[in-house]
Design an enzyme around this catalytic site. Structure first.
Site, PDB file in Angstrom:
ATOM      1  N   ASP A   1       0.830  -1.203   0.000  1.00 51.44           N
ATOM      2  CA  ASP A   1       0.000   0.000   0.000  1.00 51.44           C
ATOM      3  C   ASP A   1       0.865   1.254   0.000  1.00 51.44           C
ATOM      4  O   ASP A   1       0.619   2.207  -0.749  1.00 51.44           O
ATOM      5  CB  ASP A   1      -0.913  -0.034   1.228  1.00 51.44           C
ATOM      6  CG  ASP A   1      -1.732   1.236   1.381  1.00 51.44           C
ATOM      7  OD1 ASP A   1      -2.289   1.707   0.379  1.00 51.44           O
ATOM      8  OD2 ASP A   1      -1.808   1.768   2.501  1.00 51.44           O
TER       9      ASP A   1
ATOM     10  N   GLU B   1      -2.241  -5.188  -3.637  1.00 55.41           N
ATOM     11  CA  GLU B   1      -1.261  -4.443  -2.852  1.00 55.41           C
ATOM     12  C   GLU B   1      -0.197  -5.374  -2.279  1.00 55.41           C
ATOM     13  O   GLU B   1       0.990  -5.018  -2.222  1.00 55.41           O
ATOM     14  CB  GLU B   1      -1.969  -3.688  -1.732  1.00 55.41           C
ATOM     15  CG  GLU B   1      -2.855  -2.560  -2.235  1.00 55.41           C
ATOM     16  CD  GLU B   1      -3.628  -1.871  -1.139  1.00 55.41           C
ATOM     17  OE1 GLU B   1      -3.976  -0.698  -1.317  1.00 55.41           O
ATOM     18  OE2 GLU B   1      -3.872  -2.505  -0.087  1.00 55.41           O
TER      19      GLU B   1
END
Length: 266
Positions: free
Chosen positions: A88, A160
């Site tokens: 992320d 992610e």
């Protein structure tokens, strides 16, 4: 007229043909079972689509492992959660760099809007689908849910996690190359409006002299771990609008968006 059927002799079957003397009867060949695609083959195919060959394939395997697939809570660190956390932040850094270079005249506010649009969960889900990442997901009984349905949010998380895995395996350059391949065209698209639809609707209602919109839960369906909410938004003198989402908040936003579109709110 000669009876032609008299010349037609039946074709002998394997049971009618005696085995040659001194030999055992030949047993019929067993039916071949359809081979399952191995995890190794699936991971190899995913590597090709990612454009990165892993030196440590365990990183890629972990990136696809949902916590529900682990036998105990002590193994939570073996799920994709830590890689998702890392990915992320790597995604945010790479996209920020891309935006900074691509839009030299954009101010901080515009760059922030574009960044939020590109790193949001829905964008990650779209990227995951475009790469068929769902093929490698490892879910347990709880994660799979009714009918082994894969939750959309899991795909976004795994996208992610894959970025985090590529970063650990190949460094920043490899992670940046992956992000650029899959986000460049999305970056070039016009940025979507990022204002909360509930805020937009409330401000519009106030401008019309109407009270604050009221949101009412109409229905909740689905299992406990994957609920679906249907919410209605109501304003005096207007037909109510409904929205559906995986949370009450998401359903409320969907309902507000529906009313905004119907009423032509700008």
């Amino acid at each position: 007229m000669m009876d032609e059927s008299a010349d037609i002799k039946p074709v002998p079957t394997s049971e009618d043909v005696a085995a040659p003397s001194g030999t055992e009867p030949v047993a019929p060949a067993p039916k071949k079972k359809r081979a399952r695609t191995s995890t190794k083959a699936i991971m190899a195919a995913i590597e090709q689509r990612l454009g990165h060959t892993f030196a440590d394939i365990s990183l890629l395997t972990t990136a696809f492992t949902h916590v529900s697939a682990l036998k105990s809570s002590r193994g939570r660190c073996d799920s994709y959660q830590r890689l998702e956390f890392l990915g992320d932040h790597v995604l945010g850094l790479v996209v920020s760099d891309m935006l900074y270079r691509a839009f030299p005249k954009a101010d901080e506010g515009e760059l922030s809007k574009r960044l939020a649009d590109l790193v949001r969960k829905e964008t990650c889900i779209d990227v995951a689908k475009s790469l068929d990442l769902q093929e490698g997901v490892k879910l347990g009984a709880v994660g799979a849910g009714a009918g082994a349905r894969l939750r959309r949010s899991v795909l976004g998380d795994i996208c992610e996690a894959v970025i985090g895995a590529v970063y650990l395996d190949g460094g920043y350059a490899a992670a940046a190359a992956f992000v650029e391949r899959n986000w460049l065209e999305r970056m070039r698209k016009p940025v979507r409006p990022l204002r909360d639809p509930k805020t937009v609707l409330q401000e519009w209602a106030q401008g019309k002299g109407l009270p604050t919109p009221v949101y009412r839960e109409v229905e909740r369906t689905g299992p406990h771990h994957d609920p679906r909410f249907r919410v209605a938004v109501e304003l005096p003198g207007l037909e109510s609008s409904e929205g559906i989402g995986g949370s009450k908040r998401a359903a409320e936003k969907a309902a507000a968006s529906a009313m905004i579109v119907r009423e032509g709110v700008k």
